[in-house]
Each structure stands twice: as structure tokens, then as C-alpha cells.
Design an enzyme around this catalytic site. Structure first.
Site, mmCIF file in Angstrom:
data_model
loop_
_atom_site.group_PDB
_atom_site.id
_atom_site.type_symbol
_atom_site.label_atom_id
_atom_site.label_comp_id
_atom_site.label_asym_id
_atom_site.label_seq_id
_atom_site.Cartn_x
_atom_site.Cartn_y
_atom_site.Cartn_z
ATOM 1 N N CYS A 133 0.830 -1.210 0.000
ATOM 2 C CA CYS A 133 0.000 0.000 0.000
ATOM 3 C C CYS A 133 0.860 1.253 0.000
ATOM 4 C CB CYS A 133 -0.933 0.003 1.210
ATOM 5 S SG CYS A 133 -2.004 1.440 1.277
ATOM 6 N N CYS A 136 -0.442 4.188 2.031
ATOM 7 C CA CYS A 136 -0.315 4.039 3.484
ATOM 8 C C CYS A 136 1.129 4.251 3.935
ATOM 9 C CB CYS A 136 -0.720 2.637 3.942
ATOM 10 S SG CYS A 136 -2.306 2.091 3.349
ATOM 11 N N ASP A 137 2.060 3.701 3.187
ATOM 12 C CA ASP A 137 3.416 3.550 3.707
ATOM 13 C C ASP A 137 4.471 4.417 3.022
ATOM 14 O OD1 ASP A 137 2.179 1.645 5.225
ATOM 15 O OD2 ASP A 137 2.819 -0.034 3.987
#
Lengths: 321, 108
Positions: A133, A136-137
Site C-alpha cells: 500500500c 499508506c506507507d
């Protein structure tokens, strides 16, 4: 008892809910406890969903679909389906909290799950440099060197997105051309931070507590090389998420749920499937939405042919069994 | 909105490291969809096990020092602290039963 229960909350599930709710079928939609909104919740700009001339953020699109489904009376439960009993006239849906819901029809729209590389250290280093992701990261890889594995639209989107943070983004692809759309390819090719490693397959992920590098093998001449990096984003596609219906619904050889022709009808009467879980080919938000429409209309048609007494028992609809 | 107490780079030592309780820190950010999804689940676990574990939240945007110190590369990341040491790490948004299973030794 319900007339319709929808399992899944991506474009297929929510669109099925919009149609079913507008047909006064009072659908119950099981959205999942942590993945409500589906795949698009992890994307950024969506530029190819018709009607949004300037694009729309993935999460924003899904919140709008949810609101539209709720506006017409869809009831949404943030829980996971743990068991499905699809045989017989009345279907039973069991949730993580133990509740059992009954319905005359089920629309199954669970989408797909990320494919893994299948390497020994992938799981161990997941969350420690290995990620599925980018939105997200990516934040944690400022000024770092990272790699994206894959050659499709999602790989190009991740690579392009990650250049906001990373100093350098390798795209590792096992072929010498991409299957990504032309627009996404051009954007990636024109990005000075992105370097393509063609005909390369990831064979090793190195690192004790955090990823420190990868080993790649050339798919043409078999030579091996090592690349020092701190993040590996895997975007090599997804597999239809069908574990809940194994042994109940017929699957195709590619793992998707088998449906009758252009319809959403599965091998069990009253059970319909829609979205990526039946689609090995296109897998777009808008095709999933169209597929959800088909399922809702098929379910409506099926319900209309059921005996009046059975339908009447579904009208009362207590919350759970 | 989450019911969990916010912890910062400045208060981390006081609230987490020097505490005699079992404390789980939820490393999160506004832009992280899975973080928002898991937040109510953590609230529920905290409420049901308030005698066993305390759950606090650290915004990684506003508190880069702690995010860096604990080598966060993926969120949501939940780290359980006892006596100033990390004794368990749970990464990713998971359903409530899965997180409870991960935390079983602290909730028993």
C-alpha cells in the site's frame, strides 16, 4: 429475513446496494470491519471514473457511493462474513460478531486480494519495508531508495505516487513491456526519479529487522544482481477473494466465480456475484459498478418470481435470527 | 473520533516508557485509510480490557521522532510496551478477533 444481503463494499457492492435499495428491496450490506470501501480506499486520484471531469480521490468516491446507497435505505454493517450457507431458498450469513442474518438472495462482491511474490522473507519483512500500500506507507520512505514490483496500472500509479517521497524509485518488471495504460506509462517514463529494470524478477528480499535490499534475476540471461534499497512495494495483481464460497459456488479455472453468460447468476439459485470476483480481465471501478448493477437487477428479477408467502416473510426483516 | 489518549514526541517517555502499565501505542496518520478503519476496533478492545491494557495514539505526521525511533515503515502499527520496552508489534488493520488473538497474552 432480508430480501437481499450484499457481501462487499467496493464499487460493485455499493452499486448493487443503490439499485436494490431504489427497488425497495431494503438491502443489508456487509462492508467488512477494516476494509470497508474496498481497494479504492487505498488509492489517490481516480481520473477515469466517468462524471468526474477533474478526477476524484478514491476514498472520496467510495464515501459518496456509500452515502448514495444509504440515502435509499441500505443498511450497512461494519463486520466480516465468517460463514455463508447458500444452499436452499433461505441463505444464511454469519458475521464475525456471531450474528446470523437470513436472506432470499445474496450478492457476492468481495473483490480480490493482493497477490504475493511467494518469497521466504516476504511475510517476515511485511510492514518492515515490504508493503502492498503505497498511499499508506510511502510517507516513511522520504529520501530513500525503493522499488515497485509489477507492470500494470497499479504498479505505475504506486511508482508515480512514491516519487513524492522517495529519492529514487525502481520499477522491477519481469517483461520488457508494460500492460499499464498508455497514460500511466507515459507518466512513469517521464518521471526523472523512476528507473525501469526490465526483464527482472525479484528472487530475494534482504534484511534482518528492516529491508536493506533485494536480489533480482534477469529473466532473459539468468544473471543475478543485488540492489540496495529500503522499501519494496508489491503490485503484481490480485486474486479473486472466494474462500467463503469454496465448495458452494462453481469457480472458473482462473479462480473467478463462474456466472451464467453476461448475467451475475451463479450455480446456486438466488446467489449472484459481481465485480472483480467474477472478472479476470477488466477490473476497473466502473466495470465493477456496472457488474453490481447487473447483480441487483438479476436479484430483483429472481425475487419477483418467488412465491408471495416467501417474499412476505422477508418483508418483516428482524435485525438478526 | 477515537477515545484513545494522544501521545506525542514530548510526552512519550512520561506516558509510555515510564508507565507501570501495559500500554499499546497506535502509530497512525490522518491520510491512512486503514488507520481510520482500525481505530474503533482498538477503542473497543481498550474499553473491554481497560484493566489489562491501555491504548494511546501517536500521530506520525506530528511526531516524527518516535515514528523514526521505532522504525515505523507501515501504518497502522501497534506496539505494546512494558517497562519501557516493545514486547509486541502488530502491523496492519485487521478484524477485531485477529487483533485480540495477536494480543492474547496481554488480555488474558
Amino acid at each position: 429475513m432480508r430480501q437481499v444481503i450484499i457481501v462487499g463494499s467496493g464499487p460493485a457492492g455499493y452499486t448493487a446496494a443503490i439499485y436494490a435499495a431504489r427497488a425497495n428491496l431494503h438491502p443489508l450490506l456487509i462492508a467488512s470491519s477494516v476494509e470497508a470501501g474496498g481497494e479504492l480506499m487505498k488509492t489517490t486520484e481516480v481520473e477515469n471514473y466517468p462524471g468526474f471531469a477533474d478526477g476524484i480521490q478514491g476514498p472520496e468516491l467510495m464515501m459518496a457511493m456509500q452515502a448514495q446507497a444509504e440515502r435509499f435505505g441500505t443498511e450497512i454493517v461494519l463486520d466480516d462474513v465468517t460463514n455463508l450457507e447458500l444452499d436452499g431458498e433461505v441463505k444464511r450469513v454469519t458475521l464475525g460478531n456471531g450474528d446470523v442474518h437470513e436472506a432470499l438472495t445474496v450478492i457476492f462482491a468481495t473483490g480480490s486480494a493482493y497477490r504475493k511474490l511467494g518469497l521466504a522473507d516476504e511475510e517476515r519483512l511485511s510492514g518492515h519495508g515490504v508493503s502492498w500500500c503505497a498511499t499508506c506507507d510511502g510517507f516513511f520512505f522520504r529520501q530513500k531508495t525503493i522499488a515497485v514490483v509489477g507492470g500494470g496500472d497499479s504498479a505505475m500509479e504506486e511508482a508515480t505516487f512514491l516519487t513524492r517521497f522517495a529519492e529514487k524509485v525502481y520499477v522491477v518488471h519481469r517483461k520488457d513491456s508494460l500492460r499499464a495504460s498508455k497514460a500511466m506509462q507515459d507518466r512513469a517514463f517521464n518521471d526523472p526519479k523512476i528507473e525501469f529494470l526490465w526483464n527482472k524478477e525479484v528472487a530475494h528480499i534482504y534484511g534482518d529487522d528492516l529491508v536493506t535490499g533485494i536480489g533480482v534475476v534477469d529473466t532473459v540471461d539468468g544473471t543475478e544482481s543485488t540492489i540496495d534499497l529500503s522499501g519494496l512495494f508489491i503490485a503484481i495483481g490480485a486474486d479473486p477473494r472466494t474462500h467463503l464460497v469454496h465448495g458452494q459456488l462453481d469457480l472458473n479455472a482462473d479462480g473467478t466465480i463462474a456466472v451464467d453468460g453476461r448475467s451475475s447468476r451463479t450455480n446456486i439459485a438466488g446467489v449472484f456475484a459481481a465485480g472483480d470476483v467474477i472478472d479476470p480481465t477488466y477490473r476497473q471501478a466502473v466495470t465493477a459498478a456496472g457488474s453490481g448493477t447487473v447483480a441487483a437487477l438479476d436479484a430483483e428479477h429472481y425475487l419477483a418470481a418467488l412465491p408471495k408467502e416467501l417474499l412476505a416473510s422477508a418483508e418483516s426483516q428482524p435485525a438478526t435470527v | 473520533m477515537s477515545t484513545a489518549q494522544d501521545v506525542t514526541d514530548a510526552t512519550f517517555a512520561d506516558v509510555v516508557l515510564n508507565s507501570s502499565d501495559t500500554i499499546m501505542v497506535d502509530f497512525w496518520a490522518e491520510w491512512c485509510g486503514p488507520c481510520r478503519a482500525v481505530s474503533p476496533i482498538l477503542d473497543a478492545i481498550a474499553a473491554e480490557h481497560s484493566d489489562k491494557i491501555k491504548i494511546v495514539k501517536l500521530n506520525v505526521d506530528d511526531n516524527p521522532q518516535m515514528a523514526m525511533k521505532y522504525q515505523i515503515t507501515s501504518i497502522p502499527a501497534m506496539k505494546v510496551f512494558r517497562g519501557g520496552e516493545v514486547v509486541k508489534t502488530v502491523i496492519g488493520a485487521k478484524p477485531k478477533p485477529a487483533i485480540e488473538a495477536d494480543l492474547a497474552e496481554f488480555l488474558a
